[in-house]
Design an enzyme around this catalytic site. Sequence first.
Site, PDB file in Angstrom:
ATOM      1  N   LYS A   8       0.831  -1.029   0.436  1.00  0.00           N
ATOM      2  CA  LYS A   8      -0.381   0.026   0.333  1.00  0.00           C
ATOM      3  C   LYS A   8       0.447   1.159   0.402  1.00  0.00           C
ATOM      4  CE  LYS A   8       1.212   1.095   4.497  1.00  0.00           C
ATOM      5  NZ  LYS A   8       1.924   2.574   5.083  1.00  0.00           N
ATOM      6  N   PRO A  83       9.791  -4.993  -1.434  1.00  0.00           N
ATOM      7  CA  PRO A  83      10.898  -4.516   0.085  1.00  0.00           C
ATOM      8  C   PRO A  83       9.979  -4.859   1.133  1.00  0.00           C
ATOM      9  CG  PRO A  83      10.744  -2.797  -1.683  1.00  0.00           C
ATOM     10  CD  PRO A  83       8.995  -4.064  -1.880  1.00  0.00           C
ATOM     11  N   ALA A  85      10.198  -3.514   5.064  1.00  0.00           N
ATOM     12  CA  ALA A  85      10.421  -2.582   6.513  1.00  0.00           C
ATOM     13  C   ALA A  85      10.762  -1.109   4.819  1.00  0.00           C
ATOM     14  CB  ALA A  85      12.402  -2.267   7.094  1.00  0.00           C
ATOM     15  N   ALA A  86      10.091  -1.087   4.912  1.00  0.00           N
ATOM     16  CA  ALA A  86       9.478   0.029   3.664  1.00  0.00           C
ATOM     17  C   ALA A  86       9.148   1.037   4.226  1.00  0.00           C
ATOM     18  CB  ALA A  86       9.289  -0.504   2.047  1.00  0.00           C
ATOM     19  N   GLY A  87       7.875   0.554   4.979  1.00  0.00           N
ATOM     20  CA  GLY A  87       6.318   1.998   4.790  1.00  0.00           C
ATOM     21  C   GLY A  87       5.268   1.356   4.027  1.00  0.00           C
ATOM     22  N   LEU A  88       5.223   0.245   2.819  1.00  0.00           N
ATOM     23  CA  LEU A  88       4.706  -0.018   2.446  1.00  0.00           C
ATOM     24  C   LEU A  88       3.772  -0.891   2.833  1.00  0.00           C
ATOM     25  CD1 LEU A  88       7.033  -0.493  -0.962  1.00  0.00           C
ATOM     26  CD2 LEU A  88       5.687   1.209  -0.503  1.00  0.00           C
ATOM     27  N   GLY A  90       3.980  -4.574   4.187  1.00  0.00           N
ATOM     28  CA  GLY A  90       4.408  -5.554   3.440  1.00  0.00           C
ATOM     29  C   GLY A  90       4.219  -6.647   4.552  1.00  0.00           C
ATOM     30  N   GLY A  91       4.976  -6.356   5.908  1.00  0.00           N
ATOM     31  CA  GLY A  91       4.173  -6.990   7.145  1.00  0.00           C
ATOM     32  C   GLY A  91       3.100  -7.423   7.684  1.00  0.00           C
ATOM     33  N   ASP A 125      -1.726  -1.539  10.810  1.00  0.00           N
ATOM     34  CA  ASP A 125      -2.285  -1.577   9.040  1.00  0.00           C
ATOM     35  C   ASP A 125      -2.805  -2.480   8.696  1.00  0.00           C
ATOM     36  OD1 ASP A 125      -1.325   0.966   9.075  1.00  0.00           O
ATOM     37  OD2 ASP A 125       0.643   0.556   8.221  1.00  0.00           O
TER      38      ASP A 125
HETATM   39  O1  C5P Z   1       0.903  -1.135  15.006  1.00  0.00           O
HETATM   40  P1  C5P Z   1       1.281  -1.275  14.616  1.00  0.00           P
HETATM   41  O2  C5P Z   1       2.906  -2.672  15.293  1.00  0.00           O
HETATM   42  O3  C5P Z   1       1.483  -1.092  13.498  1.00  0.00           O
HETATM   43  O4  C5P Z   1       2.533  -0.053  15.808  1.00  0.00           O
HETATM   44  C1  C5P Z   1       4.302   0.421  15.233  1.00  0.00           C
HETATM   45  C2  C5P Z   1       4.515   1.180  16.058  1.00  0.00           C
HETATM   46  O5  C5P Z   1       3.945   2.925  15.361  1.00  0.00           O
HETATM   47  C3  C5P Z   1       3.481   1.297  17.095  1.00  0.00           C
HETATM   48  O6  C5P Z   1       4.766   0.656  18.664  1.00  0.00           O
HETATM   49  C4  C5P Z   1       3.546   2.659  18.063  1.00  0.00           C
HETATM   50  O7  C5P Z   1       4.774   3.351  18.157  1.00  0.00           O
HETATM   51  C5  C5P Z   1       3.729   3.523  16.529  1.00  0.00           C
HETATM   52  N1  C5P Z   1       2.428   4.259  15.949  1.00  0.00           N
HETATM   53  C6  C5P Z   1       1.500   4.499  16.650  1.00  0.00           C
HETATM   54  N2  C5P Z   1       0.584   4.962  15.846  1.00  0.00           N
HETATM   55  C7  C5P Z   1      -0.834   4.555  14.485  1.00  0.00           C
HETATM   56  C8  C5P Z   1       0.155   3.806  14.577  1.00  0.00           C
HETATM   57  C9  C5P Z   1       1.821   2.994  14.659  1.00  0.00           C
HETATM   58  O8  C5P Z   1       1.987   5.767  17.897  1.00  0.00           O
HETATM   59  N3  C5P Z   1      -2.079   4.725  14.746  1.00  0.00           N
END
Ligand code: C5P
Length: 273
Positions: A8, A83, A85-88, A90-91, A125
């Site tokens: 995404k 990719p 750990a890219a901000g896309l 994936g996981g 996500d």
């Molecule tokens: O939910 P996820 O594990 O993907 O989030 C990773 C980290 O990103 C969280 O531990 C938090 O620090 C931050 N986060 C946040 N607010 C969100 C989504 C993520 O602060 N709405």
Amino acid sequence: MHGLAYAKVNLTLEITGKRPDGYHELISVMQTISLADDLSFEPAPVLSLECDVPELANEDNLVLKAARLLGQTGRFVLRKRMPFAAGLGGGSSDAALALRLIDEACHLHLPPERIVEAGAKLGSDVPFFLYGGTALVGGRGERVMPLPDLQARWLVLLNPGVPLSTAAVYGALDPAEYVASPRSQYWTGQDVPPLVNTLEAAALRLEPRIAAARARLVEAGLPAVLLSGSGPTMFGLASDHAEAERVAKATGGIAARFVGRTDALALDYSASA
Ligand code: C5P
């Protein structure tokens, strides 16, 4: 059962504040795009994951956590094509697809809200990927309003290849950057919204090298460039396929296109594609 876990981009990502649970309140227009991992699942007495990227085949993989959450066992085969750990996402996309594959293959027939609830436990996500296509996302990511598919667009993704942790980027946000009146909520859904990402400034402060990726996309001819999610990938919107391919070649990036909801949610009964 087999499916594709699409990546995404966040066309908008506006952070409006911090919540009592430590997460941030956001509003975001999210869009699935044509980079995808390939995931298959078959029920089996023991839970296992085979992955072509050995470092991802560990107990922390969200695919295994998805199976544990639903109390099911089986064999997953994951081919990473995007990719990570890219901000896309994936996981998260792999995790959402894992929930849907298990529900189908194990004949659980879980109500959609139960699957979304399980998804939210796995990551902010994940709920979006249970809908795919274009959606307006709120809360910490668990509130998803699916929208009609946008007209197909091409874009170019450029990963600067520097590590950037999601938690660190959110942690680097200055409360003064919180958006008081987010524009995403007024978006009518007819055309791509004006690109905006509250996290971009924080990500640039943490890792100034990602500015080079932005500059390369702009110099190659894409004026509308944005950080995707918490980065580090930058994406630029192209006017057509040919322009996307040209810019991808010139920058070392990847050309991709929007993927609509029906394609994003397709599953099939083969072992793999
Ligand atoms: O939910 P996820 O594990 O993907 O989030 C990773 C980290 O990103 C969280 O531990 C938090 O620090 C931050 N986060 C946040 N607010 C969100 C989504 C993520 O602060 N709405």
